[in-house]
Design a protein around this motif. Structure first.
Motif, PDB file in Angstrom:
ATOM      1  N   THR A  96       0.474  -1.287   0.180  1.00  0.00           N
ATOM      2  CA  THR A  96       0.085  -0.236   0.123  1.00  0.00           C
ATOM      3  C   THR A  96       0.621   1.036   0.340  1.00  0.00           C
ATOM      4  O   THR A  96       0.692   1.930  -1.132  1.00  0.00           O
ATOM      5  CB  THR A  96      -1.023  -0.212   1.543  1.00  0.00           C
ATOM      6  OG1 THR A  96      -1.727  -1.026   1.657  1.00  0.00           O
ATOM      7  CG2 THR A  96      -2.090   1.626   1.886  1.00  0.00           C
ATOM      8  N   TYR A 149       0.732   3.914  -2.927  1.00  0.00           N
ATOM      9  CA  TYR A 149       0.435   5.027  -3.211  1.00  0.00           C
ATOM     10  C   TYR A 149       1.310   6.318  -2.956  1.00  0.00           C
ATOM     11  O   TYR A 149       1.002   7.341  -3.669  1.00  0.00           O
ATOM     12  CB  TYR A 149       0.088   5.428  -1.267  1.00  0.00           C
ATOM     13  CG  TYR A 149      -0.755   6.321  -1.278  1.00  0.00           C
ATOM     14  CD1 TYR A 149      -2.457   6.842  -1.371  1.00  0.00           C
ATOM     15  CD2 TYR A 149      -0.762   7.838  -0.752  1.00  0.00           C
ATOM     16  CE1 TYR A 149      -3.216   8.182  -1.850  1.00  0.00           C
ATOM     17  CE2 TYR A 149      -0.824   9.052  -1.063  1.00  0.00           C
ATOM     18  CZ  TYR A 149      -2.605   9.192  -1.350  1.00  0.00           C
ATOM     19  OH  TYR A 149      -3.167  10.252  -1.239  1.00  0.00           O
ATOM     20  N   ALA A 156      -7.038   8.138   3.356  1.00  0.00           N
ATOM     21  CA  ALA A 156      -7.137   8.409   1.305  1.00  0.00           C
ATOM     22  C   ALA A 156      -7.877   8.967   0.480  1.00  0.00           C
ATOM     23  O   ALA A 156      -7.867  10.327  -0.084  1.00  0.00           O
ATOM     24  CB  ALA A 156      -5.594   7.164   1.150  1.00  0.00           C
ATOM     25  N   VAL A 172      -7.960   3.665  -4.024  1.00  0.00           N
ATOM     26  CA  VAL A 172      -6.754   3.608  -1.971  1.00  0.00           C
ATOM     27  C   VAL A 172      -8.184   2.511  -1.337  1.00  0.00           C
ATOM     28  O   VAL A 172      -6.947   1.315  -0.743  1.00  0.00           O
ATOM     29  CB  VAL A 172      -6.815   4.547  -2.025  1.00  0.00           C
ATOM     30  CG1 VAL A 172      -6.596   5.544  -2.722  1.00  0.00           C
ATOM     31  CG2 VAL A 172      -8.367   5.036  -1.975  1.00  0.00           C
ATOM     32  N   TYR A 202      -6.754  -0.857  -1.653  1.00  0.00           N
ATOM     33  CA  TYR A 202      -5.700  -2.000  -0.899  1.00  0.00           C
ATOM     34  C   TYR A 202      -6.417  -2.891   0.149  1.00  0.00           C
ATOM     35  O   TYR A 202      -5.318  -3.524   0.431  1.00  0.00           O
ATOM     36  CB  TYR A 202      -5.277  -1.047  -0.125  1.00  0.00           C
ATOM     37  CG  TYR A 202      -4.160   0.480  -0.769  1.00  0.00           C
ATOM     38  CD1 TYR A 202      -3.558  -0.190  -1.998  1.00  0.00           C
ATOM     39  CD2 TYR A 202      -4.035   1.629  -0.421  1.00  0.00           C
ATOM     40  CE1 TYR A 202      -3.216   0.732  -2.577  1.00  0.00           C
ATOM     41  CE2 TYR A 202      -3.576   2.686  -1.258  1.00  0.00           C
ATOM     42  CZ  TYR A 202      -3.126   2.424  -2.495  1.00  0.00           C
ATOM     43  OH  TYR A 202      -2.564   2.899  -3.507  1.00  0.00           O
TER      44      TYR A 202
END
Length: 265
Positions: free
Chosen positions: A183, A187, A230, A256, A259
């Motif tokens: 993750t 990101y 996020a 997001v 994840y």
């Protein structure tokens, strides 16, 4: 100044530790299978794992996005606010023995001056050759992405107040699973470290630092919490944006929130 580093060990198992040190490096080690999984994750998120999406120019943007991580390459000497990484990727590939075509090594800026020009040339020799080069060298692009995270965590901590470092460290400790590390890798490649003042709208950022600082004090599922926060940061970005970015928000949210579905072997 007190410096921090984080070691991720991804061999047969993964551990996550934070120490205070002025010399020890920050290191992410992936097994071959994990590197392959990371490549597939990022390629799916950025380009649906389609070779033609290794070279793209999104509507409403002033630059093409190239490679596994959709690395930006500006078509002008004067750069925009977002971090340009494609020239750095080319340097990294060359330093690691990848032979690049002369037109790439000699180009100071992206050769296409507009989205229209880019897609008019989409199946011409240069862009066809570029897609083949990028498709043949996915592993080195994964390493390039890993190195960004290796640099990102110490950078974020160094650009934080003492209280922020306490908060960041607490959440990073919770993000200690292989899925959580993937993750963080995805990101930071997706929306950056969050320490570049240029990458803000109305003084507010949306990078990894902002997500970690905004996570709640208590939560049961770190990845679900990370995804929710996020989402909030990206929604705030769209609201603050000087031009319409709403067209991308649905895809960003799907990314997001995805994840928490990760299953890393």
């Amino acid at each position: 100044m007190l410096r921090f580093f984080i070691i991720f060990l991804l061999s047969s198992s993964l551990s996550f530790s934070i120490f205070a040190s002025s010399e020890a490096p920050f290191k992410v080690d992936l097994t071959a299978e994990q590197a392959k999984q990371l490549a597939h994750l990022i390629w799916e998120n950025e380009g649906k794992q389609k070779i033609e999406h290794l070279t793209a120019w999104n509507r409403g943007e002033d630059f093409p996005s190239l490679g596994l991580g959709h690395f930006i390459w500006y078509p002008t000497i004067e750069k925009g606010p977002f971090k340009e990484q494609f020239p750095q990727l080319l340097t990294f590939m060359s330093e690691n023995g990848i032979e690049l075509p002369e037109w790439l090594t000699s180009a100071q800026v992206a050769p296409w001056q507009s989205r229209e020009e880019f897609y008019n040339a989409f199946y011409d020799p240069q862009l066809t050759e570029l897609r083949e080069l990028l498709n043949d060298n996915l592993a080195i692009q994964v390493r390039f992405i890993v190195i960004r995270l290796e640099k990102a965590i110490p950078m974020i901590l160094a650009n934080s107040t003492e209280q922020e470092r306490v908060t960041l460290t607490k959440h990073l400790k919770r993000l200690a699973t292989p899925e959580a590390i993937f993750t963080l890798l995805d990101y930071v490649n997706f929306k950056g470290e969050g320490v570049n003042e240029k990458e803000t709208y109305q003084g507010q950022g949306w990078g990894l630092k902002q997500v970690l600082l905004a996570m709640p004090e208590y939560y049961e599922n770190p990845l679900r919490s990370f995804g929710l926060v996020a989402d909030e940061m990206l929604t705030r970005r769209v609201k603050n944006a000087p031009r319409d970015e709403f067209r991308w928000l649905k895809g960003w949210r799907a990314r997001v929130h995805g994840y928490q579905k990760l299953n890393i072997k």
